[in-house]
Design a protein around this motif. Sequence first.
Motif, mmCIF file in Angstrom:
data_model
loop_
_atom_site.group_PDB
_atom_site.id
_atom_site.type_symbol
_atom_site.label_atom_id
_atom_site.label_comp_id
_atom_site.label_asym_id
_atom_site.label_seq_id
_atom_site.Cartn_x
_atom_site.Cartn_y
_atom_site.Cartn_z
ATOM 1 N N GLY A 171 31.724 42.011 37.918
ATOM 2 C CA GLY A 171 32.614 41.988 36.894
ATOM 3 C C GLY A 171 33.279 43.266 36.875
ATOM 4 N N ARG A 172 32.631 44.447 37.579
ATOM 5 C CA ARG A 172 33.171 45.762 37.571
ATOM 6 C C ARG A 172 34.056 46.030 38.999
ATOM 7 N NH1 ARG A 172 29.019 50.448 35.636
ATOM 8 N NH2 ARG A 172 30.749 51.683 36.364
ATOM 9 N N GLU A 192 31.007 36.809 34.286
ATOM 10 C CA GLU A 192 31.311 38.431 35.205
ATOM 11 C C GLU A 192 30.184 39.260 34.562
ATOM 12 O OE1 GLU A 192 35.607 38.171 37.063
ATOM 13 O OE2 GLU A 192 35.406 38.953 35.109
ATOM 14 N N ALA A 216 28.994 43.074 33.859
ATOM 15 C CA ALA A 216 29.696 44.227 33.907
ATOM 16 C C ALA A 216 29.078 45.615 33.476
ATOM 17 C CB ALA A 216 30.744 44.093 32.364
#
Length: 403
Positions: free
Chosen positions: A273-274, A300, A302
């Motif tokens: 997610g990053r 996702e 993060a």
Amino acid sequence: MARANGFTDGHRVHLLQGAEELFPALIEAMDGARSEIQFETYIFDCTGSGATVAEALIRAAARGVCTRLVVDGVGTGALQPAWIARLRAAGVQYCVYSPLGPLGLLLPHQWRRLHRKLCVVDRRLLFCGGINVLDDFHDPNHGPLDAPRLDFAVQASGSLVALASDAMEQLWWRMQILRSARRHHLPQALQALRAVGARHAVAAAGTSMRLALVLRDNVRHRSRIEQAYRRAIGAAQREIIIASAYFLPGGKLRQALVMAARRGVRVRLLLQGRYEYFMQYHATRPVYGALLDAGVEIHEYAPSFLHAKVAVIDALGERPWATVGSSNLDPLSLLLAREANVVVQDVAFARELRERLVHAMQHAGRRMDPARYAGRPLRQRVLDRIAFGLMRLALWVAGRRYF
């Protein structure tokens, strides 16, 4: 000797999360080594806790243990000269896999990297997974991290250890052959050639846990890991959970996930997610649409970088399947890199891995809403398509069919 892609009984295996759990176990094993340590990794970074692993290798070599360390020429880059000097002064046999030449990665054959993370101690203990020698809170490109990187490895004992040791021994001597041949040391190259395959696997007693070592290379085992995933997905009855740092599966693997979801299997993906790298981040997004339409859940991660490469299928059923290893579900791992995964058929192990992944999804994941995906900004959609197109072009240049 059991085949490398077949299951063998009589193993013990422990799940390890992050460097925080792996490094102490690894160091304890190396400090107890009596004869030999074989170590392969993509990244070997001596920042923070990574230095404790380097120190353990140095201690082992200094007391006479045959200690071999192989690092990748791209992942590790240039190790600090002071560390190289200390390793070699202690007697660590240090080798770089496929160092980059003046043209770097412009040559397609240089895209074939050593991505597996393996350590064998005295042909008695095996460590395998996705965790590099890299501090959980440090990233070479992004600096300090606020939360630890999410990744997994296993510690295993049993007959599988000898299989991994043989594979590592074979790679080591092939590298020595090439190095000797390049330097015109042909007698030494022939001597190294005779050393390849000199050892044989031996079985070790243990519990009834069933494990398999699944390797991927560019010669005999080109699609073993992808085939293992597709077979397990095709046999899934209740649930599939996959965590993959870099996720861009080929057409057959995507179709297997879609078909599983459509026949009523709950499919959950824990993905990056990053933003880490342009290609890996943006090229992944175009494949989300078909998966979301089929009912696949995408979460996702993060809080930090997701680096896990694991899966667990039907953990709550009678025939669970789990894998922990170095292979992402993307073309770099499935088509080009040397990878190593351990596959486990054991109820307790599968449920522990499932518990950790479900916890990560529930407490650190953001579920992708199909409407939000369809309505993402035009700029992002353009970048996604550019990255996806560049990936297809790169595979075409490399002569590989994937999508």
